[in-house]
Design a protein around this motif. Structure first.
Motif, PDB file in Angstrom:
ATOM      1  N   ASP A  93     -32.693  29.882  25.906  1.00 11.62           N
ATOM      2  CA  ASP A  93     -33.093  28.657  25.508  1.00 11.62           C
ATOM      3  C   ASP A  93     -32.762  28.456  23.957  1.00 11.62           C
ATOM      4  O   ASP A  93     -32.012  27.352  23.618  1.00 11.62           O
ATOM      5  N   ARG A 152     -28.998  27.249  24.541  1.00 12.57           N
ATOM      6  CA  ARG A 152     -28.941  26.323  25.142  1.00 12.57           C
ATOM      7  C   ARG A 152     -29.214  25.034  24.429  1.00 12.57           C
ATOM      8  O   ARG A 152     -28.749  23.829  24.331  1.00 12.57           O
ATOM      9  N   ILE A 158     -26.259  23.698  22.444  1.00 17.65           N
ATOM     10  CA  ILE A 158     -25.196  23.245  23.115  1.00 17.65           C
ATOM     11  C   ILE A 158     -24.716  21.675  23.096  1.00 17.65           C
ATOM     12  O   ILE A 158     -23.471  21.585  22.600  1.00 17.65           O
TER      13      ILE A 158
END
Length: 597
Positions: free
Chosen positions: A227, A230, A233
């Motif tokens: 996470d 992510r 991103i």
């Protein structure tokens, strides 16, 4: 019964947890080093600008610097990843590992205590058993001794009684040990049942829950590890999109136009090179069919007059050429090649007689072009206040930039003056808030700065008008097909800012050298302007600067030109003296229908 194996398994689980924590720590260090190296890379290739002139202008350069900015933001996101991993994963693992060790130690201590208590109960039971066994053997021996004495006829009654008493004592002790052994055995069986069915299962259950929580924590850390990556991103995608947009913003045509604007000199291209007939003085008696230069009275130029005028002429490169100049050739006479292919003109077409007269005088008009090998040697001279060391087009751009900067400074001073006036009015209405006279020095300083800025703006606008007027005149001459007009104008320097003498390079206002029609009518008015009103001086003005008019407080002047937005009004005294005065220093009264007159 697998207490030791469970001890080893739980220790392995903690070791594995710490091993993963070490992995996360090294990953954090990699992210931090990666971000640091990216920032150093961006810093290395970012321009170190010390002035506005060094700012990137080409779209390819601007796009590259935008890519560097996006890469710097990308490095920041790598730092965010490292920070998130350190806080959410590594820090949490280290705290949980410490708590896990404490909990495991407590459960193992409880298991060891239970085992020790069971062992103690077994020892007590075993001791009572051995004691009971020993007492039984002693009772059997006593019984055998009693029976032997009882059957022996030679034994006395006393010996028999004594053996009987000994048998009763041993029997009694055997019964007591039997009862104690039975009690200890019952107690041990109970403790053993409790140990294997209640205590140990409970401890093992706690160890199992602890190990499962460790596994769950590892799973959460795995998820948090992903996470952390992510979450950034979307921002990283925006950084990459910014790089793509920067790449799309590159405009080759705009860059080419910037190069043109940067190196555009504004000089007039060279005209056709005239035929120079050196045989006219040799073959004067040859027939009219011989090639010679036709005599034109209108184009004949006296060499003495030419040389005399040349002393005041404006030269292209600021210095008068020395007699040791190289021989005149068509290439060195009119153009100078530069690496970028551009050519710099020297002057326009001139008659053959004029060229020959200059050659005979030993003072050629053509300067050396060795300083133009790189095409920008004219920029290496001292920077003059009016930028006369620059070509016309570059000079116009520099003057316009300076005027814009001065206008911004003037606007700041005007805003400051308005604020001081408002504050002074507030102090006059409310004396308890402050002394109005304390603002007078600051107000006077602001007014002085405004006057200075207006003078600077007026001076630079005059220079700008001079440049624009000459560029317009040169453009008209360029499109003209009249050869006589070209010859007349050809003796003039391509730009009025280059002079023969070095002491003339720093001149201020424009001067008339050859052709008055090249200058703005604003500076060459022969007839006096009519008065369009009058004004009264509110404040005194010294008028030390050139072009200004000094005035006393209360003096009445004629208005001959209104303020054009630069803060200056053109006025005239009764004796005919004219000049500019600050608009803010006077009270203007315009006459009706004066503009029409």
């Amino acid at each position: 019964d697998q207490f030791d194996n469970l001890d080893k398994h739980t220790q392995w689980g903690i070791d594995f947890l710490e091993k993963y924590a070490k992995f996360v720590k090294e990953r954090i260090e990699i992210e931090q080093n990666y971000a640091k190296q990216l920032r150093n890379l961006v810093k290395k290739y970012c321009p170190k600008r010390s002035s506005k002139d060094e700012e990137p202008r080409f779209t390819s350069c601007i796009a590259f610097f935008n890519i560097l900015n996006e890469l710097n933001d990308y490095a920041g996101q790598r730092e965010v990843v490292a920070e998130e991993m350190g806080h959410r994963v590594y820090g949490e693992l280290m705290r949980y590992s410490h708590d896990l060790k404490t909990e495991r130690k407590m459960h193992l201590q409880e298991g060891r205590k239970a085992q020790q208590y069971l062992d103690m109960c077994w020892k007590q039971m075993d001791n009572s058993k051995k004691k009971f066994e020993r007492e039984c053997r002693e009772a059997e021996k006593a019984q055998q001794s009693y029976e032997r004495l009882d059957n022996d006829t030679n034994a006395t009654k006393a010996d028999v009684e004594k053996a009987k008493q000994q048998l009763n004592l041993r029997t009694h002790m055997a019964d007591e040990n039997k009862n104690e052994y039975a009690a200890q055995l019952q107690n041990f069986n109970g403790e053993q049942h409790k140990h294997y069915y209640i205590v140990i299962p409970q401890i093992y259950k706690q160890l199992q829950e602890m190990d499962e929580r460790r596994t769950i924590k590892l799973s959460e850390c795995y998820r948090g590890f992903a996470d952390s990556e992510r979450k950034v991103i979307p921002i990283i995608s925006k950084c990459l999109e910014g790089m793509i947009l920067a790449a799309k913003s590159v405009d080759e045509h705009r860059d080419s136009q910037l190069v043109i604007d940067c190196f555009k000199s504004g000089f007039e291209p060279p005209g056709d090179f005239p035929f120079e007939d050196y045989s006219q003085n040799i073959y004067r008696t040859i027939s009219d069919g011989t090639i010679s230069t036709p005599k034109q009275e209108g184009m004949r130029i006296d060499s003495k007059t030419t040389v005399g005028k040349a002393k005041g002429k404006l030269w292209l490169f600021g210095k008068k050429p020395k007699p040791q100049s190289p021989p005149l050739t068509p290439t060195s006479l009119y153009t100078s090649s530069t690496p970028n292919g551009s050519q710099y003109p020297i002057f326009s077409i001139e008659p053959v007689h004029y060229c020959m007269s200059d050659i005979k005088t030993g003072k050629p008009r053509i300067p050396s072009f060795r300083s133009l090998k790189r095409g920008h040697s004219y920029l290496q001279g001292p920077a003059l206040e009016d930028f006369s060391h620059l070509p016309p087009e570059q000079r116009r751009k520099k003057l316009q930039q300076r005027i814009d900067e001065l206008n911004r400074e003037l606007q700041k001073e005007t805003d400051q003056k308005d604020a001081l006036i408002k504050m002074k009015d507030v102090y006059e209405k409310n004396p308890q808030m402050g002394d109005p006279s304390s603002l007078q020095p600051k107000l006077a300083e602001t007014m002085s700065n405004m006057d200075r800025l207006r003078m600077e703006i007026h001076k630079n606008e005059a220079w700008l008008s001079e440049v624009e007027g000459k560029v317009a005149a040169r453009s008209d001459r360029r499109h003209s097909s009249d050869i006589n007009h070209l010859v007349t104008q050809g003796r003039e320097s391509p730009e009025g800012s280059y002079t023969d003498d070095a002491n003339q390079e720093g001149r201020g206002p424009p001067q008339q050298h050859a052709h008055p029609n090249e200058f703005d009518d604003e500076f060459e008015d022969d007839d006096p302007l009519p008065a369009i009103g009058h004004c009264k001086a509110i404040y005194p003005f010294d008028g030390h600067n050139e072009g200004t008019l000094a005035m006393k407080e209360g003096e009445i002047l004629y208005i001959i030109e209104e303020d054009k937005g630069d803060g200056w009004t053109r006025a005239r005294r009764q004796n005919g003296e004219e000049g500019y005065v600050p608009t803010s220093y006077i009270d203007v009264t315009l006459e009706k229908n004066s503009k029409g007159a």
